[in-house]
Design a protein around this motif. Structure first.
Motif, short mmCIF file in Angstrom:
data_model
loop_
_atom_site.label_atom_id
_atom_site.label_comp_id
_atom_site.label_asym_id
_atom_site.label_seq_id
_atom_site.Cartn_x
_atom_site.Cartn_y
_atom_site.Cartn_z
N SER A 280 53.09 40.36 47.24
CA SER A 280 52.92 40.18 48.68
C SER A 280 53.95 40.98 49.46
O SER A 280 53.63 41.64 50.46
CB SER A 280 53.03 38.70 49.06
OG SER A 280 52.04 37.93 48.40
N ILE A 281 55.20 40.94 48.99
CA ILE A 281 56.26 41.68 49.68
C ILE A 281 56.09 43.18 49.47
O ILE A 281 56.23 43.98 50.40
CB ILE A 281 57.64 41.22 49.18
CG1 ILE A 281 57.84 39.73 49.48
CG2 ILE A 281 58.76 42.04 49.83
CD1 ILE A 281 59.04 39.11 48.79
N PHE A 282 55.77 43.59 48.25
CA PHE A 282 55.57 45.01 47.96
C PHE A 282 54.39 45.55 48.77
O PHE A 282 54.43 46.69 49.25
CB PHE A 282 55.31 45.20 46.47
CG PHE A 282 55.45 46.63 46.00
CD1 PHE A 282 56.71 47.15 45.70
CD2 PHE A 282 54.34 47.44 45.83
CE1 PHE A 282 56.84 48.46 45.26
CE2 PHE A 282 54.46 48.74 45.40
CZ PHE A 282 55.72 49.26 45.10
N ALA A 283 53.35 44.71 48.94
CA ALA A 283 52.18 45.13 49.73
C ALA A 283 52.57 45.38 51.18
O ALA A 283 51.95 46.22 51.86
CB ALA A 283 51.10 44.05 49.66
N ALA A 284 53.58 44.65 51.67
CA ALA A 284 54.03 44.83 53.05
C ALA A 284 54.88 46.09 53.22
O ALA A 284 55.45 46.30 54.28
CB ALA A 284 54.82 43.62 53.50
N MET A 285 54.92 46.91 52.18
CA MET A 285 55.67 48.16 52.25
C MET A 285 54.80 49.39 52.03
O MET A 285 55.00 50.42 52.67
CB MET A 285 56.77 48.18 51.18
CG MET A 285 57.74 47.03 51.22
SD MET A 285 58.92 47.22 49.88
CE MET A 285 59.66 45.60 49.86
N CYS A 286 53.83 49.29 51.09
CA CYS A 286 53.20 50.53 50.63
C CYS A 286 51.75 50.71 51.02
O CYS A 286 51.28 51.84 51.10
CB CYS A 286 53.33 50.64 49.11
SG CYS A 286 52.22 49.55 48.20
N GLY A 287 50.98 49.64 51.25
CA GLY A 287 49.60 49.79 51.69
C GLY A 287 48.59 50.16 50.63
O GLY A 287 47.44 50.45 50.93
N SER A 288 49.01 50.14 49.36
CA SER A 288 48.10 50.58 48.29
C SER A 288 48.00 49.51 47.22
O SER A 288 49.02 49.05 46.68
CB SER A 288 48.62 51.88 47.66
OG SER A 288 47.96 52.15 46.44
N SER A 289 46.77 49.12 46.88
CA SER A 289 46.56 48.12 45.84
C SER A 289 46.89 48.68 44.47
O SER A 289 47.52 48.00 43.64
CB SER A 289 45.10 47.65 45.86
OG SER A 289 44.84 46.83 44.75
N ALA B 130 44.82 40.54 40.47
CA ALA B 130 44.41 39.87 41.71
C ALA B 130 45.49 39.96 42.78
O ALA B 130 45.21 40.21 43.96
CB ALA B 130 44.09 38.40 41.42
N SER B 131 46.76 39.78 42.38
CA SER B 131 47.86 39.88 43.35
C SER B 131 48.00 41.30 43.86
O SER B 131 48.36 41.53 45.02
CB SER B 131 49.17 39.41 42.70
OG SER B 131 49.08 38.09 42.24
N GLY B 132 47.71 42.27 43.01
CA GLY B 132 47.81 43.66 43.42
C GLY B 132 46.86 44.03 44.54
O GLY B 132 47.15 44.92 45.35
N THR B 133 45.72 43.35 44.62
CA THR B 133 44.77 43.68 45.68
C THR B 133 45.32 43.34 47.07
O THR B 133 44.80 43.84 48.08
CB THR B 133 43.43 42.93 45.49
OG1 THR B 133 43.66 41.52 45.55
CG2 THR B 133 42.79 43.29 44.15
N LEU B 134 46.38 42.51 47.12
CA LEU B 134 47.01 42.22 48.41
C LEU B 134 47.53 43.49 49.08
O LEU B 134 47.77 43.51 50.28
CB LEU B 134 48.16 41.23 48.23
CG LEU B 134 47.75 39.78 47.92
CD1 LEU B 134 48.94 39.01 47.37
CD2 LEU B 134 47.21 39.10 49.18
#
Length: 422
Positions: A98-107, A138-142
């Motif tokens: 979730s935190i990493f997704a808030a940085m990079c924008g890529s699943s 599944a978490s990566g899709t965030l």
């Protein structure tokens, strides 16, 4: 009919999606007598977009965060928060993604960065391999639901909608998805009796969290800059790329000066692949608009007396089928030119529709035979694809539940952007 046959035939023969879109579009436009000069001018006008410039910057940020030690710092910090509950490493995966997704924008970048570290760690604690793969996948899709999101940037450009509003619209669905995945992880971990991690000393807790502070600064740089009114989306993307390089080299020291050019070249290749698909999709969209195809389809649907929810169900079925055989950006760029003009007809908010599209694209990343996250996790875990699919299946069902909830209750997507941006 000739265009449909050409489109389907090229897909079946395995042509790259940019060629499928481009060749079909130019063939159909030539058949209607449209001057190619006007098509080229239309594409150039569409590409002359400051928002679209955010794509290569976010891609570069993702590449450097994946390789630069930022992912491992996040995992170490989040493991100090929740690692002691049963199934704690699974919850760490959800939080870190979730935190990493808030940085990079890529699943794909999120799944790869987290999976490389967390899957071996889970397996060392006797987690089932298929479960470890399922949690990470599944978490990566965030990565494309929690802002910033490359998929939302592309949707915003094609739909001519505000990217900051789209980013805000993804926050509540993203939190709901993380909560659903976390709840399943806790339930399954208790059922299987996965071990708890020992309490860490207070000194290690402080050290690991202090070490992660530069990584935690990345979401503040991106989202704080946008919603604080200090930067545009493109400027925030550029700042995130520069910050990712600086933090990776200056703080974590995971990459050196000799690594920068190869990683920038990798980012350029990844960006070019996205941009060339966008160019060809714009040509295809030009034909759809000029030919009146979307208007004709909408008129036919109105003859059937469809309600908005009927339309959304049909759209979800179409996107699910496309997502089984095409990657995310291909689905977006094939479907949107036809679907977007129909939204006014059915009174559907484009921001809400964007969230429905993005959740469908999350499912596309998890569904065979082409789901990219499946192949990434199969490579990381050395597991057969069938085993990875087995692990992903419960989480894909949870995503379907989320999709139905978001479709049924538009305010879950619209409340936050309406509250903050009016």
């Amino acid at each position: 009919m000739g265009g449909i046959a050409m489109f389907g035939g090229m897909l079946v023969l395995g042509f790259p999606i940019y060629l499928v879109l481009g060749v079909t579009a130019f063939f159909l436009l030539a058949m209607t007598g449209t001057p190619m000069v006007s098509v080229a001018q239309k594409i150039v006008d569409e590409l002359n977009s400051q928002t679209l410039l955010a794509v290569p910057f976010f891609v570069a940020a993702a590449v450097f965060m994946e390789r630069g030690g930022i992912a491992s710092a996040l995992i170490e910090a989040t493991s100090t928060w929740v690692g002691r509950v049963r199934g704690g490493l699974g919850i760490v995966c959800v939080l870190a993604c979730s935190i990493f997704a808030a940085m990079c924008g890529s699943s794909v970048a999120t799944a790869m960065a987290m999976g490389t570290i967390l899957v071996p760690s889970m397996m060392m604690l006797n987690y089932d391999r298929h479960f470890a793969a399922g949690v990470v996948g599944a978490s990566g899709t965030l990565g494309i639901l929690i802002p910033p999101s490359l998929a939302m940037v592309v949707y915003g450009v094609l739909a001519d909608e505000s990217v900051p509003r789209l980013f805000l619209a993804g926050i509540v669905p993203g939190i709901l998805q993380a909560a659903l995945i976390g709840a399943w992880v806790l339930y399954y971990s208790h059922r299987r009796g996965y071990p708890k991690v020992e309490r860490i000393p207070a000194g290690d807790f402080r050290r690991k969290n202090l070490r992660a502070l530069p990584a935690f600064a990345m979401p503040a740089i991106v989202l704080g800059g946008i919603y604080g009114g200090f930067t545009t989306v493109t400027e925030a993307a550029a700042l995130s790329a520069v910050a990712a390089i600086a933090i990776s080299m200056g703080f974590y020291r995971s990459i050196g000066p000799s690594d920068v050019l190869p990683l920038l070249a990798q980012a350029a290749r990844n960006s070019a692949a996205i941009m060339i698909i966008i160019v060809m999709a714009l040509a295809f969209g030009h034909y759809v608009t000029e030919s009146g195809m979307a208007a004709a389809v909408a008129a036919r649907m109105m003859e059937w007396d469809l309600q908005p929810w009927h339309f959304l169900v049909l759209v979800n079925l179409l996107l699910f089928l496309l997502g089984m055989f095409l990657e995310v950006f291909s689905v977006l760029l094939i479907a949107l030119p036809v679907l977007l003009p129909m939204l006014d007809t059915f009174g559907i908010d484009p921001i809400h529709f964007g969230m429905i599209i993005v959740i469908n694209m999350e499912l596309a990343l998890l569904t065979p035979p082409v789901g990219l996250n499946l192949f990434i996790l199969s490579s990381i875990t050395k597991a057969p694809l069938a085993e990875v699919i087995r692990g992903i299946t419960p989480f894909a069902i949870l995503l379907l539940v989320l999709l139905i909830v978001i479709m049924a209750f538009p305010q879950l997507s619209l409340w936050l952007p309406n509250l903050l941006l009016g």
